[in-house]
Design an enzyme around this catalytic site. Structure first.
Site, PDB file in Angstrom:
ATOM      1  N   ASP A 190     -24.413  -4.218   6.033  1.00 20.86           N
ATOM      2  CA  ASP A 190     -23.043  -4.264   4.854  1.00 20.86           C
ATOM      3  C   ASP A 190     -22.370  -2.875   4.943  1.00 20.86           C
ATOM      4  O   ASP A 190     -22.888  -1.784   4.289  1.00 20.86           O
ATOM      5  CB  ASP A 190     -23.767  -4.650   3.589  1.00 20.86           C
ATOM      6  CG  ASP A 190     -22.583  -5.043   2.582  1.00 20.86           C
ATOM      7  OD1 ASP A 190     -21.515  -4.734   2.944  1.00 20.86           O
ATOM      8  OD2 ASP A 190     -22.739  -5.409   1.521  1.00 20.86           O
ATOM      9  N   HIS A 195     -19.638   0.870  -1.233  1.00 22.63           N
ATOM     10  CA  HIS A 195     -21.052   1.392  -1.430  1.00 22.63           C
ATOM     11  C   HIS A 195     -21.245   2.918  -0.836  1.00 22.63           C
ATOM     12  O   HIS A 195     -22.109   3.492  -0.681  1.00 22.63           O
ATOM     13  CB  HIS A 195     -22.123   0.675  -0.764  1.00 22.63           C
ATOM     14  CG  HIS A 195     -21.867  -0.930  -1.031  1.00 22.63           C
ATOM     15  ND1 HIS A 195     -22.490  -0.975  -2.666  1.00 22.63           N
ATOM     16  CD2 HIS A 195     -21.801  -1.875  -0.516  1.00 22.63           C
ATOM     17  CE1 HIS A 195     -22.337  -2.384  -2.490  1.00 22.63           C
ATOM     18  NE2 HIS A 195     -21.865  -3.006  -1.539  1.00 22.63           N
TER      19      HIS A 195
END
Length: 286
Positions: A190, A195
């Site tokens: 991911d 993030h």
């Protein structure tokens, strides 16, 4: 563009090939914090195959959540800045192998319209099969598309969440996260900039990058592994949870657990901010 309903329900892919090796298994384990104490031999068995006395490498059960990373039923046009993980529910049909060549079937199980200002829930299913067509894992994921509601789809019909016991927890575990935890976890698949990129995170409405919901999912698996499963991955038959708030890398996650036979209920909290980050959790052991 708005979600194309009901045409979205026809999306599916079948028998897409994937593979992994012990490298991916160990990288995932590091991403969910295994090995933070390099002298803890229980956890070392998930990140190290090179013991002086031979010990087989173990696979964190929730590695299933990334073992066929990218498997999806097709392209769904969403506002990616506003997308978050909503739920994950994995059924383990057999232990996850250390290395494998597999196939994945993916389909849309349901789509739910919460309204133009409240977003949409998209539920997908991925079935991972080995070379003999035996199921290894069934992965049900729910994506919260915060910017994609209002497409005139159904608002009801989502499966009811697992109910947590009302009594005090039977056990409680504190699991620290590292400031760079998301930077390690993202290498398992991911690469969402939410993030890792401070500017992107601010555009999405967060003060700084947040930990992947699926990393939090792995941390709750660790909590069950080290308490009721005696570090035995083969004991896991199911692991499911709803994500209710983001974790910021560097925070301590407190996982409260309740045992009722082979059912372990759990919720995860960040005490410092007094927020529940994962709720309605359940692990079925056997």
């Amino acid at each position: 563009m708005p979600i194309d309903y009901p045409a979205i329900l026809d999306l599916k892919t079948e028998a897409v090939p994937y593979s992994w090796s012990d490298r991916e298994v160990m990288l995932y384990a590091l991403g969910v914090g295994m090995g933070s104490d390099p002298l803890n031999e229980e956890e070392l068995q998930f990140v190290n195959e090179a013991f002086a006395t031979s010990k087989p490498l173990k696979v964190v059960p929730t590695f299933a959540s990334v073992c066929v990373w990218g498997a999806r039923p097709g392209v769904i046009d969403l506002n990616r800045v506003m997308v978050l993980d909503g739920e994950r529910d994995i059924t383990f049909h057999k232990p996850i192998p250390i290395a494998a060549e597999v196939t994945a079937d993916a389909r849309v199980r349901g789509v739910y319209d919460k309204g133009r200002e409240k977003g949409a829930i998209i539920q997908n299913e991925v079935i991972v099969k080995d070379g003999t067509e035996d199921k290894i894992a069934t992965i049900v994921s729910s994506t919260f598309a915060r910017g994609d509601g209002g497409f005139d789809g159904p608002s009801e019909g989502m499966p009811k969440p697992h109910q947590i016991p009302r009594r005090a927890p039977d056990r409680s575990v504190d699991i620290p996260t590292q400031p760079n935890q998301a930077l390690i976890y993202r290498l398992s698949g991911d690469r969402n900039a939410l993030h890792s990129d401070p500017g992107f995170a601010r555009r999405a409405g967060f003060p700084r990058p947040v930990l992947h919901g699926m990393c939090t999912y792995g941390l709750t698996c660790r909590a069950v592994l080290q308490t009721y499963a005696d570090y035995d991955p083969s004991a896991f038959h199911r692991h499911r949870v709803r994500f209710s708030a983001p974790v910021f890398p560097g925070e301590i996650i407190t996982v409260n657990l309740w045992q009722d036979g082979n059912s372990i209920s759990f919720e995860a909290h960040v005490r410092e901010r007094q927020v529940t980050v994962a709720k309605n959790g359940q692990t079925l052991l056997g």
